[in-house]
Scaffold this motif. Structure first.
Motif, PDB file in Angstrom:
ATOM      1  N   PHE A   1       6.564  -7.101  -0.963  1.00  0.00           N
ATOM      2  CA  PHE A   1       6.342  -5.683  -1.206  1.00  0.00           C
ATOM      3  C   PHE A   1       4.927  -5.385  -0.724  1.00  0.00           C
ATOM      4  O   PHE A   1       3.958  -5.768  -1.348  1.00  0.00           O
ATOM      5  CB  PHE A   1       6.476  -5.374  -2.700  1.00  0.00           C
ATOM      6  CG  PHE A   1       6.714  -3.921  -2.997  1.00  0.00           C
ATOM      7  CD1 PHE A   1       5.848  -2.942  -2.540  1.00  0.00           C
ATOM      8  CD2 PHE A   1       7.829  -3.526  -3.735  1.00  0.00           C
ATOM      9  CE1 PHE A   1       6.082  -1.608  -2.804  1.00  0.00           C
ATOM     10  CE2 PHE A   1       8.070  -2.192  -4.011  1.00  0.00           C
ATOM     11  CZ  PHE A   1       7.184  -1.228  -3.543  1.00  0.00           C
ATOM     12  N   LEU A   2       4.847  -4.741   0.435  1.00  0.00           N
ATOM     13  CA  LEU A   2       3.549  -4.497   1.051  1.00  0.00           C
ATOM     14  C   LEU A   2       3.190  -3.023   0.932  1.00  0.00           C
ATOM     15  O   LEU A   2       3.998  -2.155   1.274  1.00  0.00           O
ATOM     16  CB  LEU A   2       3.600  -4.886   2.530  1.00  0.00           C
ATOM     17  CG  LEU A   2       2.266  -4.784   3.278  1.00  0.00           C
ATOM     18  CD1 LEU A   2       1.434  -6.029   3.041  1.00  0.00           C
ATOM     19  CD2 LEU A   2       2.488  -4.567   4.752  1.00  0.00           C
ATOM     20  N   CYS A   3       1.978  -2.743   0.436  1.00  0.00           N
ATOM     21  CA  CYS A   3       1.542  -1.351   0.358  1.00  0.00           C
ATOM     22  C   CYS A   3       0.516  -1.067   1.449  1.00  0.00           C
ATOM     23  O   CYS A   3      -0.431  -1.826   1.632  1.00  0.00           O
ATOM     24  CB  CYS A   3       0.928  -1.059  -1.000  1.00  0.00           C
ATOM     25  SG  CYS A   3       2.154  -1.011  -2.306  1.00  0.00           S
TER      26      CYS A   3
ATOM     27  N   ARG B   1      -3.666   3.293  -7.587  1.00  0.00           N
ATOM     28  CA  ARG B   1      -2.983   2.679  -8.735  1.00  0.00           C
ATOM     29  C   ARG B   1      -1.523   2.388  -8.423  1.00  0.00           C
ATOM     30  O   ARG B   1      -0.981   1.365  -8.827  1.00  0.00           O
ATOM     31  CB  ARG B   1      -3.055   3.596  -9.938  1.00  0.00           C
ATOM     32  CG  ARG B   1      -4.388   3.505 -10.623  1.00  0.00           C
ATOM     33  CD  ARG B   1      -4.242   3.978 -12.028  1.00  0.00           C
ATOM     34  NE  ARG B   1      -5.519   3.857 -12.713  1.00  0.00           N
ATOM     35  CZ  ARG B   1      -5.634   3.726 -14.008  1.00  0.00           C
ATOM     36  NH1 ARG B   1      -4.564   3.672 -14.765  1.00  0.00           N
ATOM     37  NH2 ARG B   1      -6.814   3.623 -14.566  1.00  0.00           N
ATOM     38  N   GLU B   2      -0.902   3.297  -7.705  1.00  0.00           N
ATOM     39  CA  GLU B   2       0.486   3.076  -7.322  1.00  0.00           C
ATOM     40  C   GLU B   2       0.598   1.817  -6.469  1.00  0.00           C
ATOM     41  O   GLU B   2       1.497   0.993  -6.664  1.00  0.00           O
ATOM     42  CB  GLU B   2       1.002   4.298  -6.543  1.00  0.00           C
ATOM     43  CG  GLU B   2       2.466   4.202  -6.155  1.00  0.00           C
ATOM     44  CD  GLU B   2       2.994   5.515  -5.565  1.00  0.00           C
ATOM     45  OE1 GLU B   2       2.398   5.993  -4.580  1.00  0.00           O
ATOM     46  OE2 GLU B   2       3.983   6.044  -6.082  1.00  0.00           O
ATOM     47  N   ALA B   3      -0.340   1.669  -5.550  1.00  0.00           N
ATOM     48  CA  ALA B   3      -0.334   0.485  -4.680  1.00  0.00           C
ATOM     49  C   ALA B   3      -0.494  -0.786  -5.496  1.00  0.00           C
ATOM     50  O   ALA B   3       0.201  -1.776  -5.284  1.00  0.00           O
ATOM     51  CB  ALA B   3      -1.437   0.606  -3.630  1.00  0.00           C
ATOM     52  N   VAL B   4      -1.420  -0.773  -6.476  1.00  0.00           N
ATOM     53  CA  VAL B   4      -1.646  -1.961  -7.306  1.00  0.00           C
ATOM     54  C   VAL B   4      -0.448  -2.217  -8.211  1.00  0.00           C
ATOM     55  O   VAL B   4      -0.050  -3.355  -8.437  1.00  0.00           O
ATOM     56  CB  VAL B   4      -2.933  -1.796  -8.147  1.00  0.00           C
ATOM     57  CG1 VAL B   4      -3.141  -3.010  -9.046  1.00  0.00           C
ATOM     58  CG2 VAL B   4      -4.144  -1.607  -7.231  1.00  0.00           C
ATOM     59  N   ARG B   5       0.148  -1.133  -8.706  1.00  0.00           N
ATOM     60  CA  ARG B   5       1.318  -1.272  -9.583  1.00  0.00           C
ATOM     61  C   ARG B   5       2.467  -1.971  -8.852  1.00  0.00           C
ATOM     62  O   ARG B   5       3.197  -2.766  -9.438  1.00  0.00           O
ATOM     63  CB  ARG B   5       1.747   0.133 -10.042  1.00  0.00           C
ATOM     64  CG  ARG B   5       3.182   0.289 -10.551  1.00  0.00           C
ATOM     65  CD  ARG B   5       3.338  -0.344 -11.926  1.00  0.00           C
ATOM     66  NE  ARG B   5       4.729  -0.324 -12.371  1.00  0.00           N
ATOM     67  CZ  ARG B   5       5.670  -1.184 -11.997  1.00  0.00           C
ATOM     68  NH1 ARG B   5       5.370  -2.150 -11.147  1.00  0.00           N
ATOM     69  NH2 ARG B   5       6.900  -1.118 -12.473  1.00  0.00           N
ATOM     70  N   LEU B   6       2.638  -1.648  -7.566  1.00  0.00           N
ATOM     71  CA  LEU B   6       3.845  -2.079  -6.869  1.00  0.00           C
ATOM     72  C   LEU B   6       3.655  -3.283  -5.937  1.00  0.00           C
ATOM     73  O   LEU B   6       4.552  -4.095  -5.784  1.00  0.00           O
ATOM     74  CB  LEU B   6       4.420  -0.912  -6.054  1.00  0.00           C
ATOM     75  CG  LEU B   6       5.023   0.243  -6.850  1.00  0.00           C
ATOM     76  CD1 LEU B   6       5.324   1.409  -5.913  1.00  0.00           C
ATOM     77  CD2 LEU B   6       6.290  -0.209  -7.572  1.00  0.00           C
TER      78      LEU B   6
ATOM     79  N   ILE C   1      -1.924  -5.408  -0.621  1.00  0.00           N
ATOM     80  CA  ILE C   1      -2.306  -4.048  -0.278  1.00  0.00           C
ATOM     81  C   ILE C   1      -3.127  -4.104   1.006  1.00  0.00           C
ATOM     82  O   ILE C   1      -4.125  -4.814   1.071  1.00  0.00           O
ATOM     83  CB  ILE C   1      -3.160  -3.397  -1.391  1.00  0.00           C
ATOM     84  CG1 ILE C   1      -2.350  -3.328  -2.691  1.00  0.00           C
ATOM     85  CG2 ILE C   1      -3.629  -2.018  -0.970  1.00  0.00           C
ATOM     86  CD1 ILE C   1      -3.178  -2.938  -3.882  1.00  0.00           C
ATOM     87  N   VAL C   2      -2.662  -3.396   2.007  1.00  0.00           N
ATOM     88  CA  VAL C   2      -3.409  -3.330   3.258  1.00  0.00           C
ATOM     89  C   VAL C   2      -4.197  -2.030   3.257  1.00  0.00           C
ATOM     90  O   VAL C   2      -3.619  -0.942   3.258  1.00  0.00           O
ATOM     91  CB  VAL C   2      -2.455  -3.371   4.477  1.00  0.00           C
ATOM     92  CG1 VAL C   2      -3.246  -3.209   5.763  1.00  0.00           C
ATOM     93  CG2 VAL C   2      -1.666  -4.661   4.480  1.00  0.00           C
ATOM     94  N   LEU C   3      -5.516  -2.164   3.226  1.00  0.00           N
ATOM     95  CA  LEU C   3      -6.364  -0.973   3.225  1.00  0.00           C
ATOM     96  C   LEU C   3      -6.689  -0.612   4.669  1.00  0.00           C
ATOM     97  O   LEU C   3      -7.206  -1.429   5.431  1.00  0.00           O
ATOM     98  CB  LEU C   3      -7.656  -1.255   2.443  1.00  0.00           C
ATOM     99  CG  LEU C   3      -8.608  -0.078   2.302  1.00  0.00           C
ATOM    100  CD1 LEU C   3      -7.999   0.997   1.417  1.00  0.00           C
ATOM    101  CD2 LEU C   3      -9.939  -0.541   1.736  1.00  0.00           C
TER     102      LEU C   3
ATOM    103  N   ILE D   1      -7.418  -6.663   3.320  1.00  0.00           N
ATOM    104  CA  ILE D   1      -6.123  -6.934   2.703  1.00  0.00           C
ATOM    105  C   ILE D   1      -6.360  -7.551   1.332  1.00  0.00           C
ATOM    106  O   ILE D   1      -7.098  -8.537   1.205  1.00  0.00           O
ATOM    107  CB  ILE D   1      -5.266  -7.873   3.571  1.00  0.00           C
ATOM    108  CG1 ILE D   1      -4.980  -7.205   4.927  1.00  0.00           C
ATOM    109  CG2 ILE D   1      -3.957  -8.210   2.869  1.00  0.00           C
ATOM    110  CD1 ILE D   1      -4.172  -8.042   5.887  1.00  0.00           C
ATOM    111  N   PHE D   2      -5.787  -6.931   0.311  1.00  0.00           N
ATOM    112  CA  PHE D   2      -5.933  -7.438  -1.055  1.00  0.00           C
ATOM    113  C   PHE D   2      -4.647  -8.138  -1.490  1.00  0.00           C
ATOM    114  O   PHE D   2      -3.561  -7.599  -1.274  1.00  0.00           O
ATOM    115  CB  PHE D   2      -6.180  -6.279  -2.037  1.00  0.00           C
ATOM    116  CG  PHE D   2      -7.464  -5.537  -1.786  1.00  0.00           C
ATOM    117  CD1 PHE D   2      -8.638  -5.925  -2.423  1.00  0.00           C
ATOM    118  CD2 PHE D   2      -7.493  -4.452  -0.923  1.00  0.00           C
ATOM    119  CE1 PHE D   2      -9.820  -5.234  -2.202  1.00  0.00           C
ATOM    120  CE2 PHE D   2      -8.677  -3.765  -0.691  1.00  0.00           C
ATOM    121  CZ  PHE D   2      -9.848  -4.150  -1.325  1.00  0.00           C
TER     122      PHE D   2
END
Lengths: 253, 357
Positions: free
Chosen positions: A41-43, A195-200, A204-206, A217-218
Motif C-alpha cells: 500500500f503505497l501513498c 495523516r491519511e497517508a500515515v494511516r493507510l 509514503i513517497v513524498l 520515502i518514509f
C-alpha cells in the motif's frame, strides 16, 4: 508489515512529463524513479503541483511519459477518481458492470459478479440505485467496486476520499484496508493529507513540487489496524509534515 | 492478462480476531451512516402531479381565448374577417368528424415524419463525423450553423425549380430545415462530454467505438435530445411553409386546406387549420418534454418538484457535496437532497440548453 512479497508490481524508471510547448512549457515530473512492491500500500504525498495525479495517470496508462518508462510488469491497473466519477445515466450495478461488459463477460456471470462486488463494499442490494440517490461515501464505494471489476492487480486511487466528511472518510479507510488485505491488490494512493497517508500506507513517497521529484520515502512501521487519531500515527505525521513544509517552503523565495 | 477467477477469492488470510471485531463495528457504523444518507424522496400521487402540470396550461389558454374574444367584441374588424374563438373552435370540432380532415392531417404527418426521419439520419451522421474531425469542424462547423439560421422559405424557389410542385420539393426543404439542428445537437453534445468521464471510460479499457458506446453517446444525450427537439420545430415550420407554397394537385394537406380557406376568404376555416397546426405542435412538444424530463430525473439533474433555479432560489441552505452525517437536511422538504458532485452530464445539459433552447 512482514508479509510483503519481494517482487515488484510497478517499475518507474526516470520518467519526466512536460505539458505544453515553447515558453509555456511546464514540467510536471522530473526524473522520477520508483519501484512499487507487489501487494504493498503505497501513498504518494505532496502539495499542489507536485504532479502526483500526473504520475498516477502514467501508471494507469491514461497518459504517456515524455521521457523514461513505466512498467506494470504485465499487471492490470484500475483507477479510482476523486469525484466518484460514476456514469450518471447508469445505476450503481450498471456502473460496476461496464468494465465486465467491455471484457465480454456473459450476462449471467456479470450479474453474479456485480452482486459479489457490491457485497464486498457493503452495498449489497443497492444495485438499482442511481448515483444521485447515493451519498458521497456510498458513491465512492461503488466506484471502488467498479475499479475491482476491472480485475485490477494495481489499484490507482486519486484522492478518493478528498471530498468526504471526516467520519465517512475514517470508516472508508477501515473498509479500504480490509479489502486490500482480503484481495492482496497493490494500492497506489494519492493524497495531500499527511495523516491519511500515515494511516493507510506501508510506505509514503513524498514528492516535491514544480517539478515533481521524489523528495523522500518514509517506511511506516506502525502495526495494523491503525487509527488515524492514535499517538504513533500523529507522531509520524508530524515528522512527515515538517519535511513537507520544508519542500513547500522552498517555493516561497 | 486474466488473473485468477475472482478478486474476492484471492484472500491472504491475515485476518485476526481483532480485525473481525473492528470489522463488525465498522459494519454497524457504515450501515448507520448509509441509512441516514439514503434520501427520503416522497412522490406525490399521480393525480396531484397531473393536475399540477395541467392547470397552468388551462389557465393560460383560457386567458388567451378571453383576450381574443375581447378584441372581437371591440369591433376592431368585422366578424367575417375576425370571428371569435367560439366560432373557430366549433368549426375545428365539426371538422374532426369529416374524412377530409383526417386525410389531410395524415398526409401532412406522413410528410413530416418522412422528412424528420431523413433529417435525423443525415444530421446524426454529419454530426458524428464532424465532431470527430478538427479539420471538418473548421471547414463546415459554421456552415452548419449558417444553414440552420437560414429561413426555410428561401429554399422553396430553388426546390420548385429543381423538383417542380412535387412531394420531393417539400421533402427537400424539410430535410434542409431540420438536419442542421440535429447535427449541431450532436456536435455540441460531444463537445460537452466531461473529460473526467472520458478518462473514466479509458481507465476501464474503453477505446474507439466502445468509448463512444459506453461514455460519449450517453453523455451527449441531453444535447442530442435538445437538437432533436429543435430539429422537429424546424421540420414542422418548413413543412407548413412548404404546404402553403407547394400545392401538389390532388394531394390534400393541412397547409393546402389553409391556403384554400384563405382564397375563399373563409377566416373561420383559416383559424380551424391553424388550431390543427397548433395542437400538433403542442402534442409533439409534450412528447419531447416527457422524454427530456424522464432523462433528467433518471440522471439526478432534476428532483421531482424542483429545478436548479428553484433550488438556487429556495434557500435550502445545504452544502454542495451531499455526503456525510446530515440527518435533518435531507428529509425536510421531501425532495432528493443529494445533488451529485459529478453531474457529468449536467454541465453538458446546462451548457447546451442556452444555445439550443
Amino acid at each position: 508489515m512482514t508479509a510483503v512479497r519481494s517482487d515488484t508490481a510497478v517499475r518507474i524508471d526516470g520518467i519526466s512529463r512536460f505539458f505544453g510547448a515553447g515558453a509555456a512549457r511546464v514540467q510536471a515530473l522530473d526524473n522520477v524513479s520508483l519501484d512499487v512492491r507487489s501487494g504493498e500500500f503505497l501513498c504518494l504525498l505532496g502539495a499542489s503541483g507536485c504532479g502526483k495525479s500526473t504520475l498516477l495517470g502514467l501508471i494507469a496508462g491514461l497518459d504517456a511519459p515524455s521521457a523514461g518508462t513505466v512498467d506494470t510488469t504485465g499487471r492490470r491497473a484500475g483507477m479510482m477518481f476523486q469525484d466518484s466519477a460514476l456514469l450518471p445515466w447508469l445505476t450503481a450495478g450498471g456502473n460496476i458492470e461496464v468494465p465486465l461488459r467491455l471484457r465480454g463477460i456473459r450476462r449471467g456471470e456479470r450479474r453474479e459478479r456485480v452482486e459479489r462486488l457490491l457485497a464486498m463494499v457493503r452495498l449489497a442490494g443497492l444495485a438499482d440505485k442511481r448515483p444521485h440517490e447515493l451519498s458521497g461515501g456510498m458513491r465512492q464505494r461503488v466506484s471502488l467496486a467498479r475499479a475491482f471489476a476491472q480485475e485490477a492487480d494495481i489499484l490507482c486511487m486519486d484522492e478518493p476520499f478528498g471530498a468526504l466528511d471526516a467520519m465517512t472518510r475514517d470508516l472508508l479507510h477501515d473498509e479500504l484496508e480490509r479489502i486490500w488485505r482480503e484481495t492482496g491488490v497493490t494500492v497506489i494512493f494519492v493524497t495531500h493529507d499527511v495523516r491519511e497517508a500515515v494511516r493507510l500506507g506501508d510506505r509514503i513517497v513524498l514528492l516535491s513540487s514544480r517539478p515533481g521529484r521524489v523528495a523522500e520515502i518514509f517506511d511506516v512501521d506502525i502495526e495494523r489496524p491503525r487509527r488515524i487519531d492514535s499517538a504513533r500515527v500523529a507522531e509520524l505525521a508530524t515528522t512527515v509534515t515538517t519535511r513537507l513544509r520544508e519542500e513547500v517552503g522552498r517555493h516561497g523565495h | 492478462m486474466a488473473t485468477e477467477s475472482g478478486t474476492s477469492t484471492r484472500l491472504r488470510g491475515r485476518s485476526t480476531g481483532l480485525d473481525a471485531e473492528t470489522g463488525l463495528a465498522v459494519d454497524a457504523a457504515l450501515a448507520g451512516l448509509d441509512a441516514l444518507d439514503i434520501p427520503t424522496a416522497q412522490r406525490r400521487p399521480l393525480a396531484a402531479r397531473a393536475w399540477a402540470a395541467t392547470w397552468p396550461k388551462i389557465g393560460a389558454l383560457a386567458l388567451f381565448l378571453l383576450l381574443w374574444q375581447i378584441v372581437v367584441w371591440s369591433g376592431w374588424k368585422p366578424t367575417y374577417l375576425l370571428p371569435g374563438p367560439g366560432k373557430a373552435l366549433s368549426e375545428f370540432g365539426s371538422r374532426l368528424g369529416t374524412g377530409h380532415f383526417w386525410d389531410a392531417l395524415a398526409r401532412t404527418l406522413v410528410r413530416a415524419l418522412e422528412g424528420y426521419a431523413l433529417a435525423v439520419v443525415i444530421g446524426v451522421v454529419v454530426g458524428v463525423v464532424v465532431s470527430r474531425s478538427t479539420i471538418l469542424r473548421t471547414a463546415v462547423g459554421s456552415f452548419i450553423t449558417a444553414l440552420q439560421t437560414m429561413p426555410s422559405i428561401v429554399w422553396f424557389p430553388l426546390a420548385i425549380l429543381l423538383f417542380k410542385l412535387s412531394e420531393s420539393a417539400i421533402l427537400f426543404v424539410v430535410v434542409l430545415g431540420a438536419a442542421p439542428s440535429v447535427a449541431n445537437g450532436v456536435i455540441y453534445g460531444v463537445d460537452y462530454v466531461p473529460p473526467l468521464l472520458v478518462r473514466v471510460g479509458r481507465s476501464m479499457g474503453a477505446r474507439g467505438f466502445s468509448l463512444y458506446r459506453y461514455v460519449v453517446a450517453p453523455a451527449a444525450l441531453p444535447s442530442v435530445l435538445a437538437g432533436l427537439k429543435q430539429g422537429w420545430a424546424f421540420c414542422w415550420r418548413s413543412l407548413m411553409a412548404g404546404e402553403l407554397l407547394v400545392i401538389v394537385p390532388g394531394h390534400s394537406s393541412v397547409g393546402a386546406d389553409l391556403q384554400n380557406s384563405r382564397e375563399l376568404i373563409d377566416t373561420v376555416g383559416v383559424m380551424a387549420s391553424m388550431i390543427t397546426i397548433f395542437v400538433v405542435g403542442v402534442l409533439v412538444d409534450a412528447a419531447f418534454n416527457t422524454a427530456d424530463q424522464r432523462m433528467r430525473v433518471r440522471r439526478g439533474l432534476i428532483a421531482e418538484g424542483t429545478s436548479a433555479v428553484r433550488a438556487a432560489r429556495g434557500g435550502r441552505g445545504r452544502g454542495v457535496t451531499g455526503s456525510g452525517v446530515d440527518p435533518v437536511g435531507g428529509s425536510g422538504d421531501g425532495t432528493v437532497p443529494h445533488q451529485p458532485a459529478d453531474t457529468g452530464a449536467g454541465g453538458a445539459d446546462g451548457g447546451h440548453a442556452g444555445g439550443a433552447g
